[in-house]
Scaffold this motif. Structure first.
Motif, mmCIF file in Angstrom:
data_model
loop_
_atom_site.group_PDB
_atom_site.id
_atom_site.type_symbol
_atom_site.label_atom_id
_atom_site.label_comp_id
_atom_site.label_asym_id
_atom_site.label_seq_id
_atom_site.Cartn_x
_atom_site.Cartn_y
_atom_site.Cartn_z
ATOM 1 N N SER A 275 140.083 -21.844 -4.774
ATOM 2 C CA SER A 275 139.103 -20.762 -4.673
ATOM 3 C C SER A 275 138.854 -20.118 -6.028
ATOM 4 O O SER A 275 137.723 -19.727 -6.349
ATOM 5 C CB SER A 275 139.568 -19.713 -3.664
ATOM 6 N N ARG A 276 139.888 -20.004 -6.840
ATOM 7 C CA ARG A 276 139.702 -19.475 -8.188
ATOM 8 C C ARG A 276 138.805 -20.410 -9.017
ATOM 9 O O ARG A 276 137.964 -19.949 -9.790
ATOM 10 C CB ARG A 276 141.064 -19.295 -8.872
ATOM 11 N N GLU A 277 138.973 -21.712 -8.837
ATOM 12 C CA GLU A 277 138.089 -22.661 -9.519
ATOM 13 C C GLU A 277 136.644 -22.479 -9.063
ATOM 14 O O GLU A 277 135.716 -22.523 -9.879
ATOM 15 C CB GLU A 277 138.546 -24.096 -9.234
ATOM 16 N N SER A 278 136.456 -22.270 -7.768
ATOM 17 C CA SER A 278 135.101 -22.082 -7.241
ATOM 18 C C SER A 278 134.450 -20.843 -7.844
ATOM 19 O O SER A 278 133.279 -20.863 -8.243
ATOM 20 C CB SER A 278 135.137 -21.963 -5.713
ATOM 21 N N LEU A 279 135.203 -19.754 -7.917
ATOM 22 C CA LEU A 279 134.651 -18.525 -8.488
ATOM 23 C C LEU A 279 134.305 -18.696 -9.967
ATOM 24 O O LEU A 279 133.297 -18.157 -10.443
ATOM 25 C CB LEU A 279 135.645 -17.372 -8.313
ATOM 26 N N ALA A 280 135.125 -19.439 -10.687
ATOM 27 C CA ALA A 280 134.846 -19.674 -12.105
ATOM 28 C C ALA A 280 133.532 -20.441 -12.272
ATOM 29 O O ALA A 280 132.734 -20.144 -13.171
ATOM 30 C CB ALA A 280 136.003 -20.451 -12.743
ATOM 31 N N ILE A 281 133.287 -21.409 -11.403
ATOM 32 C CA ILE A 281 132.029 -22.161 -11.450
ATOM 33 C C ILE A 281 130.856 -21.238 -11.131
ATOM 34 O O ILE A 281 129.805 -21.287 -11.787
ATOM 35 C CB ILE A 281 132.073 -23.354 -10.473
ATOM 36 N N LEU A 282 131.021 -20.381 -10.130
ATOM 37 C CA LEU A 282 129.934 -19.463 -9.751
ATOM 38 C C LEU A 282 129.631 -18.449 -10.846
ATOM 39 O O LEU A 282 128.480 -18.027 -10.999
ATOM 40 C CB LEU A 282 130.278 -18.736 -8.458
ATOM 41 N N ARG A 283 130.641 -18.046 -11.583
ATOM 42 C CA ARG A 283 130.388 -17.125 -12.694
ATOM 43 C C ARG A 283 129.514 -17.798 -13.754
ATOM 44 O O ARG A 283 128.676 -17.151 -14.394
ATOM 45 C CB ARG A 283 131.712 -16.649 -13.303
ATOM 46 N N GLN A 284 129.700 -19.090 -13.926
ATOM 47 C CA GLN A 284 128.918 -19.825 -14.910
ATOM 48 C C GLN A 284 127.515 -20.155 -14.380
ATOM 49 O O GLN A 284 126.543 -20.143 -15.136
ATOM 50 C CB GLN A 284 129.645 -21.118 -15.281
ATOM 51 N N TYR A 285 127.426 -20.428 -13.068
ATOM 52 C CA TYR A 285 126.149 -20.813 -12.456
ATOM 53 C C TYR A 285 125.918 -19.975 -11.195
ATOM 54 O O TYR A 285 126.070 -20.458 -10.069
ATOM 55 C CB TYR A 285 126.146 -22.303 -12.092
ATOM 56 N N PRO A 286 125.585 -18.684 -11.370
ATOM 57 C CA PRO A 286 125.483 -17.783 -10.214
ATOM 58 C C PRO A 286 124.420 -18.184 -9.196
ATOM 59 O O PRO A 286 124.525 -17.810 -8.021
ATOM 60 C CB PRO A 286 125.163 -16.420 -10.846
ATOM 61 N N ASP A 287 123.395 -18.941 -9.607
ATOM 62 C CA ASP A 287 122.359 -19.316 -8.638
ATOM 63 C C ASP A 287 122.849 -20.330 -7.613
ATOM 64 O O ASP A 287 122.177 -20.577 -6.605
ATOM 65 C CB ASP A 287 121.113 -19.850 -9.358
ATOM 66 N N LEU A 288 124.054 -20.897 -7.819
ATOM 67 C CA LEU A 288 124.613 -21.782 -6.807
ATOM 68 C C LEU A 288 124.959 -21.022 -5.521
ATOM 69 O O LEU A 288 125.155 -21.639 -4.472
ATOM 70 C CB LEU A 288 125.872 -22.486 -7.332
ATOM 71 N N LYS A 289 125.015 -19.716 -5.599
ATOM 72 C CA LYS A 289 125.307 -18.912 -4.404
ATOM 73 C C LYS A 289 124.260 -19.104 -3.314
ATOM 74 O O LYS A 289 124.504 -18.819 -2.150
ATOM 75 C CB LYS A 289 125.378 -17.421 -4.772
ATOM 76 N N SER A 290 123.075 -19.581 -3.683
ATOM 77 C CA SER A 290 122.006 -19.746 -2.695
ATOM 78 C C SER A 290 122.165 -21.018 -1.855
ATOM 79 O O SER A 290 121.496 -21.171 -0.833
ATOM 80 C CB SER A 290 120.641 -19.779 -3.390
ATOM 81 N N ILE A 291 123.052 -21.925 -2.257
ATOM 82 C CA ILE A 291 123.286 -23.145 -1.466
ATOM 83 C C ILE A 291 123.949 -22.744 -0.146
ATOM 84 O O ILE A 291 124.955 -22.027 -0.149
ATOM 85 C CB ILE A 291 124.161 -24.136 -2.251
#
Length: 325
Positions: A275-291
């Motif tokens: 989950s920490r890895e997932s959050l790190a990716i989202l911080r870099q690419y916040p628009d992935l939250k829309s998937i």
């Protein structure tokens, strides 16, 4: 004489459904077929059913092998296939009568390396069904289509593609990989495809999801290993490619969705780190939250990232609300 299309059917203990699958292929309106049936060490009556069909139709080529999993069953089929085009069909799924005719015609008309067809997802236990996603365009480059799939605007499903056999000059298979094999294989097929065509219109095949299917059966260490493995396989495939740096968002999306699949299967082992890895990716690419799949699990993996205890408590809420089955 070389057949135009080789249909490859891996079979492992699907005797209850195999007759419908094989009938749907031998009865296709397009007849210039080679039907390669790979018995991957079945212990039920699948070998007897295959033998009966082979006696009745000379187009059927039978390969009997020890069980090595879906990836190597497909590999054996590809190595035996002689057709100009390859089509993969699982032994418990089936085709509409004119499926190959329509998808082949589109492939020839467009000279596409891959041709994508719509399908229906059937759930026999509930009687429900749903149509597959329909990509927005009629033509893509390979990398464009890879992005569509990574961002969940299209499917990884190899059974919905007709593709040229020469693409396998570059493809490798991961032995034993079952859950996620479509992801790894599709990644390679799309990358080596210059042109991908999309058929619009009626569904041409039926993808059956049962409680006993690979994607929906009881979860295990092996399936968890596969889900953790396939994002790494995809990443490693691109690592030495010139497009690698341009595809970091796609690779991140694939990784988060894999980790969310583990959560959806109630596999909470190592959920804090993942989950920490997932959050790190989202911080870099916040628009992935829309998937959609990322959005559906975002609060859960956010809590898991901060505290395994809070994450596990919230997971129980997801289970009660049937967000996790």
């Amino acid at each position: 004489m070389t057949p135009q299309v080789s249909v490859i059917i891996p079979v492992y203990n699907v005797g209850k459904y195999l007759e419908k699958c094989l009938s749907s292929v031998v009865e296709q309106t397009f007849t210039d077929l080679e039907i390669v049936v790979v018995n991957d060490g079945s212990t039920d009556d699948s070998p007897q059913i295959i033998a009966r069909f082979a006696r009745q139709d000379s187009r059927i080529v039978v390969i009997d092998k020890s069980n090595e999993g879906l990836a190597y069953a497909r590999k054996s089929g590809v190595e035996a296939a002689r057709g100009t085009y390859i089509y993969h069909l699982d032994g418990d799924d089936y085709l509409e009568p004119d499926a190959i005719e329509l998808i082949y015609a589109q492939a020839r008309e467009t000279d596409a390396d891959m041709t994508i067809a719509p399908f229906v997802i059937d759930y026999p236990e509930t009687g429900q069904s749903q149509h597959s996603l329909v990509p927005g365009r009629e033509s893509y480059t390979g990398l464009e289509y890879f992005s569509e799939i990574a961002f969940t605007r299209a499917h990884w499903s190899v059974f919905s593609y007709l593709h040229k056999r020469n693409l396998y000059d570059h493809v490798t298979f991961c032995k034993g990989l079952s859950y996620g094999e479509d992801v790894y294989l599709t990644t390679q097929l799309t990358y080596y495809s210059s042109r991908i065509a999309v058929i619009k219109g009626k569904p041409l095949m039926h993808y059956i999801i049962r409680n006993s299917s690979i994607t929906n059966s009881r979860f295990s260490e092996q399936k968890a290993r596969d889900i953790l493995l396939y994002p790494d396989l995809v990443n490693d495939f691109f690592k030495d490619k010139p497009e690698y740096n341009l595809l970091q968002k796609e690779l991140g999306a694939i990784r988060i969705q894999a980790y969310n699949t583990l959560l959806s299967k109630r596999w909470f082992k190592d959920a804090h780190r993942l989950s920490r890895e997932s959050l790190a990716i989202l911080r870099q690419y916040p628009d992935l939250k829309s998937i959609p799949q990322i959005r559906a699990f975002r609060k859960l993996f956010t809590l898991y990232a901060h505290s395994p205890i809070l994450g596990r408590l919230y997971a129980q809420y997801y289970i009660c609300k049937k967000k996790i089955k």
